[in-house]
Design a protein around this motif. Sequence first.
Motif, short mmCIF file in Angstrom:
data_model
loop_
_atom_site.label_atom_id
_atom_site.label_comp_id
_atom_site.label_asym_id
_atom_site.label_seq_id
_atom_site.Cartn_x
_atom_site.Cartn_y
_atom_site.Cartn_z
N ASN A 173 0.81 -1.21 0.00
CA ASN A 173 0.00 0.00 0.00
C ASN A 173 0.85 1.26 0.00
N SER A 174 1.87 1.30 0.86
CA SER A 174 2.64 2.52 1.07
C SER A 174 3.87 2.57 0.18
N TYR A 217 7.26 5.41 -0.92
CA TYR A 217 8.01 6.55 -0.42
C TYR A 217 9.08 6.97 -1.43
N TYR A 242 5.43 10.82 0.37
CA TYR A 242 5.00 9.44 0.52
C TYR A 242 3.54 9.32 0.12
N ALA A 256 0.33 6.80 1.20
CA ALA A 256 -0.14 5.74 2.09
C ALA A 256 -1.01 4.73 1.34
N ARG A 264 6.24 -0.51 1.47
CA ARG A 264 6.03 -1.41 2.60
C ARG A 264 4.56 -1.79 2.66
N PRO A 265 4.29 -2.99 3.14
CA PRO A 265 2.89 -3.38 3.33
C PRO A 265 2.36 -2.73 4.60
N PRO A 266 1.07 -2.80 4.86
CA PRO A 266 0.53 -2.22 6.09
C PRO A 266 0.97 -3.00 7.31
N GLY A 267 0.88 -2.35 8.46
CA GLY A 267 1.20 -3.02 9.70
C GLY A 267 2.67 -2.94 10.03
N TYR A 268 3.09 -3.82 10.91
CA TYR A 268 4.44 -3.84 11.48
C TYR A 268 5.36 -4.53 10.48
N SER A 269 6.00 -3.76 9.60
CA SER A 269 6.73 -4.37 8.50
C SER A 269 7.88 -3.48 8.05
N PRO A 270 8.94 -4.08 7.53
CA PRO A 270 10.09 -3.29 7.09
C PRO A 270 9.87 -2.67 5.71
N LEU A 271 10.74 -1.73 5.38
CA LEU A 271 10.75 -1.12 4.06
C LEU A 271 11.48 -1.99 3.05
N PHE A 292 13.48 -1.34 -0.51
CA PHE A 292 14.04 -0.24 -1.28
C PHE A 292 14.34 -0.64 -2.72
#
Lengths: 112, 112
Positions: free
Chosen positions: A30-31, A33, A48, A50, A94-101, A103
Amino acid sequence: NAGVTQTPKFQVLKTGQSMTLQCAQDMNHNSMYWYRQDPGMGLRLIYYSASEGTTDKGEVPNGYNVSRLNKREFSLRLESAAPSQTSVYFCASRPPGYSPLHFGNGTRLTVT
Amino acid sequence: KNEVEQSPQNLTAQEGEFITINCSYSVGISALHWLQQHPGGGIVSLFMLSSGKKKHGRLIATINIQEKHSSLHITASHPRDSAVYICAVGVGGETSGSRLTFGEGTQLTVNP
Protein backbone atom coordinates in the motif's frame (compact mmCIF):
# COMPACT_ATOMS: atom_id res chain seq x y z
CA ASN A 1 9.52 -11.17 -8.38
CA ALA A 2 11.41 -7.93 -9.06
CA GLY A 3 10.56 -6.10 -5.79
CA VAL A 4 10.97 -2.32 -6.17
CA THR A 5 12.23 -1.14 -9.56
CA GLN A 6 13.53 2.37 -10.16
CA THR A 7 14.45 4.00 -13.44
CA PRO A 8 16.73 5.48 -14.55
CA LYS A 9 19.82 4.46 -12.56
CA PHE A 10 21.79 7.53 -13.56
CA GLN A 11 20.76 10.91 -14.95
CA VAL A 12 22.50 14.20 -15.67
CA LEU A 13 20.36 17.30 -16.08
CA LYS A 14 21.06 20.93 -16.74
CA THR A 15 19.59 23.56 -14.43
CA GLY A 16 15.99 24.22 -15.40
CA GLN A 17 15.38 20.91 -17.15
CA SER A 18 12.60 18.61 -16.00
CA MET A 19 12.45 14.88 -15.54
CA THR A 20 10.43 12.12 -13.92
CA LEU A 21 11.88 9.32 -11.81
CA GLN A 22 9.85 6.16 -12.11
CA CYS A 23 9.21 3.60 -9.38
CA ALA A 24 7.17 0.41 -9.49
CA GLN A 25 6.67 -2.41 -7.00
CA ASP A 26 5.15 -5.82 -7.61
CA MET A 27 4.56 -6.80 -3.97
CA ASN A 28 1.05 -5.32 -3.69
CA HIS A 29 2.24 -2.88 -1.02
CA ASN A 30 0.00 0.00 0.00
CA SER A 31 2.64 2.52 1.07
CA MET A 32 5.31 3.98 -1.16
CA TYR A 33 8.01 6.55 -0.42
CA TRP A 34 10.57 8.76 -2.12
CA TYR A 35 13.78 9.59 -0.23
CA ARG A 36 16.91 11.50 -1.08
CA GLN A 37 20.35 10.65 0.29
CA ASP A 38 23.05 13.28 0.57
CA PRO A 39 26.59 12.99 1.97
CA GLY A 40 26.74 13.57 5.72
CA MET A 41 22.98 13.33 6.09
CA GLY A 42 20.56 10.52 6.68
CA LEU A 43 17.91 9.57 4.18
CA ARG A 44 15.27 12.29 4.05
CA LEU A 45 11.65 11.79 3.05
CA ILE A 46 10.48 13.82 0.07
CA TYR A 47 6.93 12.52 -0.41
CA TYR A 48 5.00 9.44 0.52
CA SER A 49 1.78 7.75 -0.48
CA ALA A 50 -0.14 5.74 2.09
CA SER A 51 -2.42 4.23 -0.54
CA GLU A 52 -3.46 4.54 -4.14
CA GLY A 53 -4.81 8.03 -4.78
CA THR A 54 -3.22 9.72 -1.77
CA THR A 55 0.07 11.56 -1.42
CA ASP A 56 1.60 13.63 1.39
CA LYS A 57 4.61 15.86 1.82
CA GLY A 58 7.60 14.65 3.72
CA GLU A 59 10.53 16.51 5.20
CA VAL A 60 11.94 18.06 1.98
CA PRO A 61 9.15 18.38 -0.65
CA ASN A 62 10.07 21.72 -2.22
CA GLY A 63 10.91 21.46 -5.91
CA TYR A 64 9.25 18.06 -6.33
CA ASN A 65 5.88 16.66 -7.29
CA VAL A 66 4.63 13.09 -7.14
CA SER A 67 1.96 10.95 -8.72
CA ARG A 68 0.57 7.68 -7.38
CA LEU A 69 -0.65 6.41 -10.72
CA ASN A 70 -1.95 3.12 -9.36
CA LYS A 71 -1.07 0.74 -6.56
CA ARG A 72 2.14 -0.34 -8.30
CA GLU A 73 3.61 2.95 -9.47
CA PHE A 74 4.79 6.10 -7.68
CA SER A 75 6.66 8.70 -9.74
CA LEU A 76 8.71 11.71 -8.66
CA ARG A 77 8.92 14.74 -10.91
CA LEU A 78 11.40 17.58 -10.92
CA GLU A 79 9.77 20.43 -12.87
CA SER A 80 12.80 22.73 -12.97
CA ALA A 81 15.93 21.02 -11.73
CA ALA A 82 18.40 22.89 -9.53
CA PRO A 83 21.97 21.98 -8.50
CA SER A 84 20.69 21.53 -4.91
CA GLN A 85 18.70 18.55 -6.18
CA THR A 86 21.88 16.66 -7.02
CA SER A 87 21.48 13.56 -4.89
CA VAL A 88 20.79 9.86 -4.83
CA TYR A 89 17.07 9.14 -4.85
CA PHE A 90 15.51 6.00 -3.40
CA CYS A 91 12.02 4.70 -3.77
CA ALA A 92 10.68 2.34 -1.13
CA SER A 93 7.50 0.47 -0.33
CA ARG A 94 6.03 -1.41 2.60
CA PRO A 95 2.89 -3.38 3.33
CA PRO A 96 0.53 -2.22 6.09
CA GLY A 97 1.20 -3.02 9.70
CA TYR A 98 4.44 -3.84 11.48
CA SER A 99 6.73 -4.37 8.50
CA PRO A 100 10.09 -3.29 7.09
CA LEU A 101 10.75 -1.12 4.06
CA HIS A 102 11.73 -2.52 0.68
CA PHE A 103 14.04 -0.24 -1.28
CA GLY A 104 14.78 0.22 -4.95
CA ASN A 105 18.39 0.39 -6.13
CA GLY A 106 18.46 4.16 -6.34
CA THR A 107 18.83 6.85 -8.99
CA ARG A 108 21.97 8.97 -9.00
CA LEU A 109 20.98 12.43 -10.28
CA THR A 110 23.43 15.21 -11.09
CA VAL A 111 22.19 18.70 -11.93
CA THR A 112 24.79 20.99 -13.49
CA LYS B 1 20.71 17.98 15.72
CA ASN B 2 19.53 14.74 14.18
CA GLU B 3 17.04 12.86 16.29
CA VAL B 4 18.98 9.68 15.51
CA GLU B 5 22.68 9.51 16.33
CA GLN B 6 24.92 6.64 15.29
CA SER B 7 28.40 5.79 16.50
CA PRO B 8 30.98 5.32 15.32
CA GLN B 9 30.73 7.07 11.95
CA ASN B 10 33.52 4.89 10.58
CA LEU B 11 34.76 1.52 11.79
CA THR B 12 37.59 -0.63 10.50
CA ALA B 13 37.97 -4.18 11.77
CA GLN B 14 39.96 -7.30 11.06
CA GLU B 15 38.20 -10.39 9.80
CA GLY B 16 36.83 -12.41 12.70
CA GLU B 17 36.40 -9.51 15.09
CA PHE B 18 33.19 -8.84 17.03
CA ILE B 19 31.65 -5.56 15.91
CA THR B 20 29.21 -3.24 17.64
CA ILE B 21 27.44 -0.26 16.10
CA ASN B 22 25.37 1.98 18.32
CA CYS B 23 22.25 4.03 17.75
CA SER B 24 20.71 6.56 20.13
CA TYR B 25 17.48 8.42 19.57
CA SER B 26 15.76 11.28 21.33
CA VAL B 27 12.05 10.68 20.78
CA GLY B 28 9.57 8.02 21.72
CA ILE B 29 9.39 5.46 18.96
CA SER B 30 7.16 2.68 17.79
CA ALA B 31 9.94 0.66 16.14
CA LEU B 32 13.60 0.80 15.23
CA HIS B 33 15.07 -0.41 11.95
CA TRP B 34 18.57 -1.49 11.04
CA LEU B 35 19.41 -1.29 7.34
CA GLN B 36 22.45 -2.27 5.31
CA GLN B 37 23.60 -0.28 2.29
CA HIS B 38 25.89 -2.22 0.00
CA PRO B 39 28.89 -0.64 -1.73
CA GLY B 40 26.83 -0.67 -4.94
CA GLY B 41 24.22 1.52 -3.24
CA GLY B 42 21.30 -0.87 -2.67
CA ILE B 43 19.61 -0.78 0.74
CA VAL B 44 18.17 -3.82 2.49
CA SER B 45 16.33 -4.11 5.76
CA LEU B 46 18.13 -6.22 8.37
CA PHE B 47 15.94 -5.89 11.44
CA MET B 48 12.84 -4.18 12.69
CA LEU B 49 12.32 -4.30 16.45
CA SER B 50 10.47 -2.57 19.22
CA SER B 51 11.80 -4.46 22.23
CA GLY B 52 14.38 -7.00 23.31
CA LYS B 53 16.65 -8.69 20.84
CA LYS B 54 16.59 -10.27 17.38
CA LYS B 55 19.15 -12.54 15.75
CA HIS B 56 19.71 -13.49 12.14
CA GLY B 57 22.78 -15.53 11.36
CA ARG B 58 25.81 -13.60 12.62
CA LEU B 59 23.82 -10.41 13.17
CA ILE B 60 22.20 -9.49 16.47
CA ALA B 61 20.14 -6.37 17.18
CA THR B 62 19.15 -5.21 20.63
CA ILE B 63 17.08 -2.31 21.86
CA ASN B 64 16.65 -0.67 25.26
CA ILE B 65 13.50 1.43 25.12
CA GLN B 66 14.09 3.10 28.50
CA GLU B 67 17.58 4.24 27.52
CA LYS B 68 16.54 5.04 23.91
CA HIS B 69 19.43 3.01 22.58
CA SER B 70 19.98 0.17 20.16
CA SER B 71 23.02 -1.82 19.14
CA LEU B 72 23.81 -3.89 16.09
CA HIS B 73 26.38 -6.63 16.66
CA ILE B 74 28.20 -8.66 14.04
CA THR B 75 29.94 -11.80 15.25
CA ALA B 76 32.91 -13.34 13.37
CA SER B 77 33.01 -10.43 10.93
CA HIS B 78 33.89 -11.04 7.30
CA PRO B 79 34.98 -8.74 4.47
CA ARG B 80 31.58 -9.22 2.84
CA ASP B 81 30.08 -7.43 5.88
CA SER B 82 31.73 -4.21 4.64
CA ALA B 83 28.87 -1.79 4.07
CA VAL B 84 27.11 1.22 5.55
CA TYR B 85 24.77 0.31 8.41
CA ILE B 86 21.87 2.67 8.95
CA CYS B 87 19.63 3.04 11.98
CA ALA B 88 16.13 4.47 11.55
CA VAL B 89 13.30 5.07 13.99
CA GLY B 90 9.59 5.05 13.33
CA VAL B 91 7.40 7.52 15.16
CA GLY B 92 3.72 6.91 15.53
CA GLY B 93 1.87 3.81 14.54
CA GLU B 94 3.43 1.38 12.15
CA THR B 95 0.55 1.76 9.78
CA SER B 96 0.83 2.77 6.17
CA GLY B 97 2.38 6.19 5.88
CA SER B 98 4.21 6.25 9.20
CA ARG B 99 7.49 8.07 8.81
CA LEU B 100 11.04 7.06 9.58
CA THR B 101 13.90 9.27 10.75
CA PHE B 102 17.30 8.00 9.66
CA GLY B 103 20.75 8.20 11.17
CA GLU B 104 23.69 9.17 8.99
CA GLY B 105 25.02 5.66 8.87
CA THR B 106 28.16 3.84 10.01
CA GLN B 107 30.70 2.88 7.36
CA LEU B 108 32.11 -0.54 8.27
CA THR B 109 35.21 -1.92 6.58
CA VAL B 110 36.33 -5.44 7.42
CA ASN B 111 39.84 -6.28 6.26
CA PRO B 112 40.95 -9.85 5.50
